[in-house]
Design a protein around this motif. Structure first.
Motif, PDB file in Angstrom:
ATOM      1  N   THR A   3      32.884  32.938 122.463  1.00 39.64           N
ATOM      2  CA  THR A   3      33.701  32.503 123.223  1.00 39.64           C
ATOM      3  C   THR A   3      33.200  31.439 124.302  1.00 39.64           C
ATOM      4  O   THR A   3      33.938  30.493 124.709  1.00 39.64           O
ATOM      5  CB  THR A   3      34.657  33.540 123.940  1.00 39.64           C
ATOM      6  OG1 THR A   3      34.003  34.242 124.622  1.00 39.64           O
ATOM      7  CG2 THR A   3      35.659  34.307 122.606  1.00 39.64           C
ATOM      8  N   THR A   4      32.156  31.700 124.700  1.00 40.79           N
ATOM      9  CA  THR A   4      31.606  30.807 125.844  1.00 40.79           C
ATOM     10  C   THR A   4      31.346  29.518 125.161  1.00 40.79           C
ATOM     11  O   THR A   4      31.433  28.559 125.931  1.00 40.79           O
ATOM     12  CB  THR A   4      30.224  31.616 126.353  1.00 40.79           C
ATOM     13  OG1 THR A   4      30.615  32.873 127.055  1.00 40.79           O
ATOM     14  CG2 THR A   4      29.576  30.698 127.531  1.00 40.79           C
ATOM     15  N   GLN A   5      30.778  29.556 124.093  1.00 39.46           N
ATOM     16  CA  GLN A   5      30.491  28.326 123.276  1.00 39.46           C
ATOM     17  C   GLN A   5      31.695  27.320 123.120  1.00 39.46           C
ATOM     18  O   GLN A   5      31.713  26.229 123.406  1.00 39.46           O
ATOM     19  CB  GLN A   5      29.619  28.687 122.082  1.00 39.46           C
ATOM     20  CG  GLN A   5      28.317  29.122 122.138  1.00 39.46           C
ATOM     21  CD  GLN A   5      27.780  29.459 120.881  1.00 39.46           C
ATOM     22  OE1 GLN A   5      28.422  29.575 119.918  1.00 39.46           O
ATOM     23  NE2 GLN A   5      26.301  29.676 120.733  1.00 39.46           N
ATOM     24  N   LEU A   6      32.593  28.363 122.867  1.00 38.76           N
ATOM     25  CA  LEU A   6      33.828  27.641 122.563  1.00 38.76           C
ATOM     26  C   LEU A   6      34.674  26.904 123.921  1.00 38.76           C
ATOM     27  O   LEU A   6      35.253  25.842 123.928  1.00 38.76           O
ATOM     28  CB  LEU A   6      34.927  28.472 121.831  1.00 38.76           C
ATOM     29  CG  LEU A   6      34.448  28.887 120.645  1.00 38.76           C
ATOM     30  CD1 LEU A   6      35.519  29.913 119.977  1.00 38.76           C
ATOM     31  CD2 LEU A   6      34.161  27.729 119.474  1.00 38.76           C
ATOM     32  N   GLU A  23      31.762  22.645 135.932  1.00 38.73           N
ATOM     33  CA  GLU A  23      32.588  23.031 137.089  1.00 38.73           C
ATOM     34  C   GLU A  23      33.840  23.779 136.625  1.00 38.73           C
ATOM     35  O   GLU A  23      34.367  24.691 137.287  1.00 38.73           O
ATOM     36  CB  GLU A  23      32.990  21.828 137.986  1.00 38.73           C
ATOM     37  CG  GLU A  23      31.983  20.985 138.658  1.00 38.73           C
ATOM     38  CD  GLU A  23      32.543  19.789 139.334  1.00 38.73           C
ATOM     39  OE1 GLU A  23      33.739  19.669 139.479  1.00 38.73           O
ATOM     40  OE2 GLU A  23      31.751  19.085 140.052  1.00 38.73           O
ATOM     41  N   ALA A  24      34.459  23.311 135.551  1.00 39.97           N
ATOM     42  CA  ALA A  24      35.541  23.924 134.889  1.00 39.97           C
ATOM     43  C   ALA A  24      35.376  25.483 134.291  1.00 39.97           C
ATOM     44  O   ALA A  24      36.257  26.347 134.512  1.00 39.97           O
ATOM     45  CB  ALA A  24      36.333  22.997 133.906  1.00 39.97           C
ATOM     46  N   VAL A  25      34.324  25.325 133.552  1.00 35.70           N
ATOM     47  CA  VAL A  25      33.846  26.777 133.048  1.00 35.70           C
ATOM     48  C   VAL A  25      32.996  27.781 134.073  1.00 35.70           C
ATOM     49  O   VAL A  25      32.621  28.875 133.848  1.00 35.70           O
ATOM     50  CB  VAL A  25      33.231  26.744 131.749  1.00 35.70           C
ATOM     51  CG1 VAL A  25      34.060  26.225 130.689  1.00 35.70           C
ATOM     52  CG2 VAL A  25      31.881  25.893 131.968  1.00 35.70           C
ATOM     53  N   ARG A  26      32.448  27.202 135.185  1.00 32.93           N
ATOM     54  CA  ARG A  26      31.874  27.626 136.337  1.00 32.93           C
ATOM     55  C   ARG A  26      30.430  28.340 136.045  1.00 32.93           C
ATOM     56  O   ARG A  26      30.153  29.418 136.293  1.00 32.93           O
ATOM     57  CB  ARG A  26      32.719  28.959 136.969  1.00 32.93           C
ATOM     58  CG  ARG A  26      34.023  28.408 137.456  1.00 32.93           C
ATOM     59  CD  ARG A  26      34.619  29.779 138.046  1.00 32.93           C
ATOM     60  NE  ARG A  26      36.107  29.319 138.643  1.00 32.93           N
ATOM     61  CZ  ARG A  26      37.088  30.062 139.178  1.00 32.93           C
ATOM     62  NH1 ARG A  26      36.649  31.102 139.117  1.00 32.93           N
ATOM     63  NH2 ARG A  26      38.002  29.385 139.484  1.00 32.93           N
ATOM     64  N   ILE A  27      29.956  27.474 135.118  1.00 31.61           N
ATOM     65  CA  ILE A  27      28.467  27.754 134.861  1.00 31.61           C
ATOM     66  C   ILE A  27      27.636  26.586 135.205  1.00 31.61           C
ATOM     67  O   ILE A  27      28.394  25.428 135.347  1.00 31.61           O
ATOM     68  CB  ILE A  27      28.169  28.119 133.506  1.00 31.61           C
ATOM     69  CG1 ILE A  27      28.500  27.262 132.228  1.00 31.61           C
ATOM     70  CG2 ILE A  27      28.816  29.619 133.241  1.00 31.61           C
ATOM     71  CD1 ILE A  27      28.149  27.490 131.011  1.00 31.61           C
ATOM     72  N   SER A  28      26.136  26.246 135.156  1.00 27.82           N
ATOM     73  CA  SER A  28      25.466  25.092 135.370  1.00 27.82           C
ATOM     74  C   SER A  28      25.581  24.200 134.278  1.00 27.82           C
ATOM     75  O   SER A  28      25.714  24.461 133.193  1.00 27.82           O
ATOM     76  CB  SER A  28      24.112  25.522 135.666  1.00 27.82           C
ATOM     77  OG  SER A  28      23.420  25.933 134.469  1.00 27.82           O
ATOM     78  N   GLN A  29      25.629  22.926 134.531  1.00 26.76           N
ATOM     79  CA  GLN A  29      25.524  21.997 133.525  1.00 26.76           C
ATOM     80  C   GLN A  29      24.188  22.169 132.473  1.00 26.76           C
ATOM     81  O   GLN A  29      24.716  21.743 131.312  1.00 26.76           O
ATOM     82  CB  GLN A  29      25.280  20.551 134.228  1.00 26.76           C
ATOM     83  CG  GLN A  29      25.285  19.388 133.170  1.00 26.76           C
ATOM     84  CD  GLN A  29      25.266  17.967 134.017  1.00 26.76           C
ATOM     85  OE1 GLN A  29      25.492  17.912 134.993  1.00 26.76           O
ATOM     86  NE2 GLN A  29      24.666  16.692 133.156  1.00 26.76           N
TER      87      GLN A  29
END
Length: 299
Positions: A3-6, A23-29
């Motif tokens: 689900t993280t990949q999706l 920013e939207a998924v709250r993880i680093s670029q």
């Protein structure tokens, strides 16, 4: 595939920007880039074309959007059932819209429908046309608002017309064209706001082309759709051609008939309404609202 990949894929597909997606998924670029790379490796296709200045979906990426969205929905529904947060008696209704213009028709019909069906569980999706059609085909949404093209290859999906809309000239009240009760194509001169080709109904694009060919003087401002067009018109940037639905008119703009313009059909595409009385009732309420009729006069 997880689900993280999706979630990362859909965020990049929405923003076409890795920084905003992060920013939207709250993880680093870098983490988003890693998740996308892993997903592409697993699927065996390239999902995005990346350059130093832009990010675009590939054809395979665009085709994967509705599948990724549906997988995440199923995963969320499964979690909700396991935790007892989803009412199995709820009446789902997933509606797709292309722009804010279409979404503005929904609140009042949904309010009245909820009074008749208290277990109504609506979901409204806002997506570009191609992705929205894919979601309807996959039954990730139940119905899709939009214009119907007579020239488009006949679809197996039913379509219900809500209104027949003449194409009219729209401009601000200070525009000289606003003084006319009706216009001809030859009179449509001055600055013009035009929808980018392939971003509007075919009849409107054709009408714009005819006017652009014949007009004299003035500048042309191109926009990506309804919201941009209305914004520029309200700011005084010339005139435009749009399908006219009186119940959706903007109060500070003038709507003037143009001789010789064809009309377009606005309505709802759906796959099936079989056994869904709340879907059928919603279409009745929506049609009444679009046409400016009394919606509370009886079932």
């Amino acid at each position: 595939m997880n689900t993280t990949q999706l979630e990362c894929f859909l965020a990049v597909a929405e923003f076409l920007n890795f920084s905003k997606a992060a920013e939207a998924v709250r993880i680093s670029q870098p983490a988003v880039s890693h998740q996308i790379a892993a997903l592409e490796a697993e699927l065996g296709v390239q999902l995005f074309v990346r350059t130093s200045r832009s990010v675009e979906l590939t054809r395979e990426g665009a085709q994967f959007v509705p599948s990724a969205d549906r997988i995440l929905q199923l995963a969320g529904a499964a979690r909700a059932r396991l935790h007892g947060t989803q009412d199995e008696k709820s009446l789902p209704m997933r509606i797709g819209c292309h722009n804010q213009f279409e979404m503005d028709f929904l609140p009042e019909p949904l309010r009245l429908l909820r009074a008749e069906y208290p277990l109504l569980s609506p979901e409204v999706r806002l997506l570009p046309f191609e992705s929205l059609s894919n979601l309807l085909e996959d039954e990730s949404i139940h119905m899709m608002l939009g214009y119907h093209s007579a020239n488009r290859k006949k679809s197996a999906m039913p379509y219900q017309e809500l209104a027949r809309c003449p194409i009219v000239c729209v401009c601000g009240k200070e525009n000289p064209l606003a003084l006319s009760s009706y216009l001809t194509i030859d009179q449509l001169n001055g600055d013009m706001v035009a929808c980018t080709p392939h971003k509007g109904p075919e009849a409107v694009i054709h009408a714009q082309g005819e006017v652009l060919h014949q007009r004299r003087g003035g500048q042309v401002y191109f926009t990506d759709g309804y919201e941009g067009t209305i914004t520029l018109l309200r700011a005084g940037f010339g005139f435009s051609l749009v399908p006219d639905i009186p119940s959706a008119r903007v109060s500070d703009l003038c709507y003037i008939p143009v001789e010789g313009m064809e009309s377009v059909s606005f309505g709802v595409h759906y796959k099936t309404l079989r056994g869904n009385s709340h879907h059928k009732r919603f279409l009745e309420l929506l049609r009444a609202f679009v046409q400016g009729e009394d919606m509370e006069s009886g079932h």
